[in-house]
Enzyme design. Structure first.
Site, mmCIF file in Angstrom:
data_model
loop_
_atom_site.group_PDB
_atom_site.id
_atom_site.type_symbol
_atom_site.label_atom_id
_atom_site.label_comp_id
_atom_site.label_asym_id
_atom_site.label_seq_id
_atom_site.Cartn_x
_atom_site.Cartn_y
_atom_site.Cartn_z
ATOM 1 N N THR A 27 42.124 44.008 39.406
ATOM 2 C CA THR A 27 40.730 44.202 39.782
ATOM 3 C C THR A 27 40.623 44.295 41.299
ATOM 4 O OG1 THR A 27 40.398 41.808 39.767
ATOM 5 C CG2 THR A 27 39.870 43.005 37.742
ATOM 6 N N TYR A 28 39.390 44.513 41.790
ATOM 7 C CA TYR A 28 39.160 44.679 43.236
ATOM 8 C C TYR A 28 39.707 43.479 44.006
ATOM 9 C CZ TYR A 28 36.717 45.852 47.554
ATOM 10 O OH TYR A 28 36.413 46.174 48.859
ATOM 11 N N MET A 29 40.504 43.766 45.052
ATOM 12 C CA MET A 29 41.273 42.698 45.698
ATOM 13 C C MET A 29 40.641 42.137 46.965
ATOM 14 S SD MET A 29 42.293 45.866 46.218
ATOM 15 C CE MET A 29 42.110 46.907 47.639
#
Length: 532
Positions: free
Chosen positions: A28-30
């Site tokens: 997922t978005y880091m």
């Protein structure tokens, strides 16, 4: 590094080709510090844990973690997009670094929803005269989440073995085997690494996951720090800039100000405060400090040492060749000096060897040599300058004309003259045509060792990095990019057959030949011949 880690994470987020599955985003978005996990991801990971590890590793209810204050809750916590995509399953499609990062993310995600590890702890108080000694030990009785993720498994194992206690009974009389007195001294805090600096930024509320890599990159690129053995060490420029800013902008340079500003930006984002009010409140204070700095701020800082010529305080100033010490009495006193810092960070002026003008005479024109200071420290120069431009280093090495021509590179490719070894003021050796300044051809100094790269016909030559460190590279660059940090030796490894060995030196200055292939432990004493 943080920059490299974020780059790898970006690639995992954007997607990796998994063969039959096609392009798949693995995480997922880091760029987030949220601990929130979506309900569907919780259901999937709990099913995976129960099926893979057993019901005893699955807590009755999902583990819930509170996000840090000010966390950006718009995104989930960093997690794998599918828990079914285990590291082993995606390993054939990932690079080494990609797999290492994905493995950490996957294991931490699975471990965060598993049962806690359980330890059995024992404590024994041992009376010896008036003294009481306490021994503690623990034994793991249930692995819990550590079966998936254990940050220090090796060290934890060692501690567990050391912490084991023998069977003991109450009021049991023990025999003294030995008494080991130990004295501990207060140690200074260790220097920051990238990881510990980012942790400190997090703890103080400075920056965001999206800006940590940029912060680290900026202090490196601006030469405020240098990296030594993986740790940051402030440079003289870093000292100077920090001292000037802290002195003239104390409020802005306060950690609490930066953390408060981060909080204000979050409140603006949530609509709790108008951005114009925040900016107005900041600028009212900042404008006063700015005007004061314009009038009083000087590009120098006290050095804490006295001028040896007039006794006035010395200051640290910045020039075109870097930072240097200068007398605060300029222009009445023009004394300047290079400097360094001792182990306690105190400024120490450069000590220049005393050289009698009568002792050193220019061999080109017969005039006396005098001590001069340049970008790279003190050196000897002819007093007949500019008619005679002869120079020498203080250790007696000629900086402009030195040595015999090397046998393999004795002829200039431009004019046919002889190529001779020269030494720059920075101490770097190179080959130059004897007909200088009519011919300005220069070449790197050859080691005479053939490049070991398969299919390359080049030779390894001596080169210098931007920081002045010697390394060895193929003379066919950029066609061949083979490089070594250690001096090469033209010999095959008798164990693995690798071409070109490395010459290394121990603490006593003794040479050792070692194989450059990772995993090969061949080494033997190096005995240089007259040509090495």
């Amino acid at each position: 590094s943080a920059k490299k880690t974020m780059s790898i994470a970006q690639a995992l987020y954007e997607g990796v080709d998994l063969g039959p599955r096609g392009q798949v985003g693995l995480i997922t978005y880091m760029r987030t510090d949220s601990f929130r996990i979506a309900d569907d991801a919780l259901i999937a990971v709990r099913e995976f844990i129960g099926h893979t590890y057993g019901p005893e590793f699955l807590p009755e209810r999902p583990n819930v973690y509170k996000s840090p204050k000010g966390a950006q809750e718009a995104h989930e916590a960093i997690r794998p997009t599918s828990v079914e995509l285990t590291p082993d399953e995606v390993a054939p499609f990932l690079g080494k670094d990609q797999l290492a990062l994905y493995t950490i993310i996957w294991r931490r995600f699975v471990a965060c929803q598993m049962s806690a590890a359980e330890y059995q702890q024992t404590q024994a108080n041992i009376q010896a005269g008036e003294g009481v000694f306490r021994a503690s030990g623990s034994i793991m009785i249930f692995k819990g989440f550590t079966i998936v993720y254990d940050e220090g498994s090796a060290s934890n194992s060692d501690r567990t073995e050391e912490g084991l206690l023998p069977p003991l009974k109450k009021n049991q009389v023990l025999d003294l085997d030995r008494l080991e007195p130990a004295q501990h001294f207060t140690q200074p805090p260790p220097r920051f690494t990238e990881a510990s600096l980012i942790k400190a930024l997090e703890e103080n509320g400075i920056g965001r996951p999206s800006t940590y890599a940029t912060i680290i990159s900026n202090i490196n690129q601006r030469a405020y720090v240098r990296v030594e053995k993986g740790k940051f060490r402030p440079t003289e420029l870093g000292f100077l800039v920090t001292d000037l800013l802290v002195k003239n902008f104390p409020e802005i340079m306060d950690i609490r100000f930066t953390a408060q500003m981060e909080g204000d930006l979050d409140r603006i984002e949530r609509g709790q405060v108008r951005w114009t009010n925040v900016l107005k409140k900041f600028y009212e204070r900042f404008q006063h400090e700015l005007e004061k700095a314009k009038a009083e701020m000087k590009g120098e800082m006290p050095a804490g040492v006295e001028c040896p010529e007039c006794g006035r305080p010395m200051v640290i100033r910045s020039g075109r060749n870097g930072l240097f010490l200068a007398c605060s009495g300029y222009p009445e006193c023009t004394y300047t000096s290079n400097f360094e810092r001792d182990e306690k960070g105190r400024v120490v002026a450069e000590k220049i060897p005393e050289v009698s003008e009568a002792e050193v005479v220019c061999e080109k024109c017969g005039k006396p040599m005098v001590v001069k200071r340049g970008r790279f420290g003190a050196f000897l120069a002819c007093s007949g300058y500019p008619k005679c431009k002869n120079t020498k280093s203080l250790n007696g090495v000629d900086a402009t004309d030195n040595g015999e021509p090397p046998p393999e590179q004795s002829v200039c490719k431009v004019c046919g003259g002889k190529m001779v070894v020269k030494v720059s003021k920075k101490g770097q050796r190179f080959l130059a045509c004897e007909n200088y300044p009519k011919c300005t051809n220069t070449e790197s100094l050859s080691t005479g060792v053939p490049c070991p790269q398969e299919g390359c016909t080049g030779t390894l030559v001596e080169r210098f990095s931007k920081k002045g460190k010697v390394f060895y590279a193929c003379d066919q660059y950029p066609k061949c990019r083979f490089t070594l940090w250690d001096r090469p030796f033209d010999e095959k490894c008798p164990v693995c057959g690798t071409k070109v060995l490395l010459i290394k030196y121990d603490k006593n200055g003794k040479g050792i030949l070692r194989c450059r292939k990772k995993g090969c432990n061949f080494s033997r004493p190096f005995e240089p011949s007259s040509t090495d």
